[in-house]
Design a protein around this motif. Structure first.
Motif, PDB file in Angstrom:
ATOM      1  N   TYR A 219       0.875  -1.190   0.000  1.00  0.00           N
ATOM      2  CA  TYR A 219       0.000   0.000   0.000  1.00  0.00           C
ATOM      3  C   TYR A 219       0.899   1.223   0.000  1.00  0.00           C
ATOM      4  CZ  TYR A 219      -2.932   3.725   1.875  1.00  0.00           C
ATOM      5  OH  TYR A 219      -3.583   4.927   2.052  1.00  0.00           O
ATOM      6  N   ASP A 220       0.475   2.255  -0.727  1.00  0.00           N
ATOM      7  CA  ASP A 220       1.243   3.506  -0.685  1.00  0.00           C
ATOM      8  C   ASP A 220       0.295   4.685  -0.880  1.00  0.00           C
ATOM      9  OD1 ASP A 220       3.583   4.971  -0.347  1.00  0.00           O
ATOM     10  OD2 ASP A 220       3.918   5.132  -2.502  1.00  0.00           O
ATOM     11  N   LEU A 221       0.660   5.807  -0.320  1.00  0.00           N
ATOM     12  CA  LEU A 221      -0.127   7.040  -0.472  1.00  0.00           C
ATOM     13  C   LEU A 221       0.827   8.218  -0.479  1.00  0.00           C
ATOM     14  CD1 LEU A 221      -3.391   8.136   1.234  1.00  0.00           C
ATOM     15  CD2 LEU A 221      -1.356   9.556   1.564  1.00  0.00           C
ATOM     16  N   HIS A 222       0.596   9.157  -1.371  1.00  0.00           N
ATOM     17  CA  HIS A 222       1.357  10.407  -1.367  1.00  0.00           C
ATOM     18  C   HIS A 222       0.407  11.577  -1.480  1.00  0.00           C
ATOM     19  CE1 HIS A 222       5.618   9.135  -1.689  1.00  0.00           C
ATOM     20  NE2 HIS A 222       5.089   8.030  -2.193  1.00  0.00           N
ATOM     21  N   ARG A 223       0.771  12.677  -0.775  1.00  0.00           N
ATOM     22  CA  ARG A 223       0.002  13.909  -0.915  1.00  0.00           C
ATOM     23  C   ARG A 223       0.239  14.491  -2.300  1.00  0.00           C
ATOM     24  NH1 ARG A 223       1.007  18.395   2.438  1.00  0.00           N
ATOM     25  NH2 ARG A 223       2.963  17.570   3.273  1.00  0.00           N
ATOM     26  N   CYS A 253       4.142   1.745  -8.383  1.00  0.00           N
ATOM     27  CA  CYS A 253       5.378   0.966  -8.239  1.00  0.00           C
ATOM     28  C   CYS A 253       5.714   0.744  -6.769  1.00  0.00           C
ATOM     29  CB  CYS A 253       6.543   1.659  -8.940  1.00  0.00           C
ATOM     30  SG  CYS A 253       6.466   1.518 -10.734  1.00  0.00           S
ATOM     31  N   HIS A 254       5.519   1.758  -5.934  1.00  0.00           N
ATOM     32  CA  HIS A 254       5.879   1.618  -4.521  1.00  0.00           C
ATOM     33  C   HIS A 254       5.029   0.555  -3.836  1.00  0.00           C
ATOM     34  CE1 HIS A 254       7.672   5.981  -4.399  1.00  0.00           C
ATOM     35  NE2 HIS A 254       8.241   5.186  -5.291  1.00  0.00           N
ATOM     36  N   ALA A 255       3.728   0.546  -4.114  1.00  0.00           N
ATOM     37  CA  ALA A 255       2.867  -0.475  -3.517  1.00  0.00           C
ATOM     38  C   ALA A 255       3.288  -1.860  -4.009  1.00  0.00           C
ATOM     39  CB  ALA A 255       1.409  -0.194  -3.879  1.00  0.00           C
TER      40      ALA A 255
HETATM   41 MG    MG Z   1       5.802   6.011  -1.886  1.00  0.00          MG
END
Ligand code: MG
Length: 371
Positions: A219-223, A253-255
């Motif tokens: 899981y990933d999240l960015h503002r 990609c990060h997730a």
């Molecule tokens: Mg990230």
């Protein structure tokens, strides 16, 4: 022998340990073993301890000779003089276990030379090499497949090796013992104690360790902020508003990196690519993904399949999904049906729904490494 790479086969991984490490470990952990000598190609001797990893016993590392029997001679000479029994093991048999070692050691109570062996199950034909025509069917009851470790009373091995130094190549030390007139005893081997010779053997050995596929989630999240590019799986979606991040903020990609590392039991994105490390400043997500695939391979796994969902309020991602999937397929080395990317909005709810952030969820399935 080398299996299609520059790495000697004993140094190739099966799961979390190399073939050599697995072989050495079986003896290092066995209560009946006092000394371990590892015979290696000359250029690897200096790195011996690093190659076998942590051991409970102090291992000795010796350069091998031209022939198998020369290597065994050199290994034997590295042993203390008071050793009374010697087990000679082929490091290419990484599934040797304590029970086989027990049987060989026990067998030395009644024989000077002991070989673990398994009965032949298939019918064996003798074939004329020139004509490829069967000349005889051998009696299966009389045939056994020899394995290692082969056990020797130290005096018998010393005598056999002294003769072996001048003898022609032997396929094992027991053969030299037979030639020298010793009665060679048989104890039960184990069909699982296979020798890794071909790429198929290696693949089968790896598959054995991974009876079930391995699954990881990420899981990933960015503002989202003004003045940043929005990039997903290397595909540029917009250039005026994108994720705030030390890297390129490619949440897809990060997730996926976390899903792959999780499935491999190899940590997470923060451990391998910390955002305090200038190396990963503006790092491309696809590049991190490529590295995660290599990390999984190092511990014995290949990516079989990935599935992901991106959550973003706007812009619409549907026109870009196929380009993202194509980029992921290239990096992951998998086929059309093995990569799936889906896009959703958050229906205006919470920070993602208000367009303040982008999030992605991913699942990765890993199987045994294929090459
Ligand atoms: Mg990230």
């Amino acid at each position: 022998m080398r299996l299609g790479s520059d790495t000697p086969k004993q140094l190739l991984p099966i799961g979390h340990a190399t073939i050599l490490q697995r072989s050495v470990r079986a003896f290092d952990r066995h209560a009946a073993i006092d000394h371990v000598v590892v015979v290696l190609p000359g250029d690897l001797v200096a790195d011996g301890q690093a190659l076998v990893g942590d051991t409970a016993r102090t291992c000795r590392f010796v350069a091998g000779g031209a022939r198998r029997q020369d290597s065994v001679s050199r290994g034997m000479r590295a042993l203390p003089a008071d050793v009374d029994r010697v087990l000679v093991h082929d490091a290419a048999r990484p599934f040797v276990d304590a029970a086989i070692i027990d049987r060989v050691v026990d067998g030395l109570a009644t024989h000077a030379v002991v070989v673990p062996a398994v009965p032949v199950k298939d019918t064996v034909k003798r074939v004329d090499r020139q004509t490829a025509v069967v000349t005889a069917t051998l009696s299966r009851e009389d045939l056994w497949l020899a394995q290692t470790p082969q056990g020797f009373q130290a005096a018998a091995l010393a005598a056999v090796m002294a003769q072996g130094e001048s003898a022609a190549d032997a396929t094992d030390e027991a053969m030299l013992a037979e030639r020298a007139g010793h009665a060679v005893g048989i104890v039960p081997g184990d069909p699982a104690n296979v020798k890794i010779t071909t790429a198929d053997d290696l693949a089968a050995a790896r598959a054995r360790l991974v009876a079930m596929p391995r699954v990881g989630t990420g899981y990933d999240l960015h503002r989202l902020v003004d003045g940043r590019a929005l990039v997903l799986a290397g595909v540029q979606i917009a250039d005026d508003r994108g994720p705030l991040a030390h890297s390129d903020g490619d949440v897809l990609c990060h997730a996926m990196v976390d899903a792959i590392l999780g499935a491999a039991g190899a940590g997470d994105i923060g451990r391998h690519f910390p955002n305090t490390d200038p190396r990963w400043k503006d790092a491309a997500g696809l590049n991190l993904l490529e590295r995660a695939v290599a990390i999984a391979q190092d511990v014995g796994f290949d990516v079989v399949q990935v599935d992901a969902t991106i959550v973003l309020e706007r812009p619409k991602l549907a026109p870009h999904v196929e380009a993202m999937q194509a980029a992921l397929r290239r990096v992951l080395g998998v086929g059309d049906r093995e990569v799936s990317v889906k896009a959703k909005t958050n229906e205006g709810v919470d920070a993602v729904g208000r367009g303040e952030a982008i999030a992605a969820h991913a699942v990765a399935v890993l199987g045994p490494r294929r090459s």
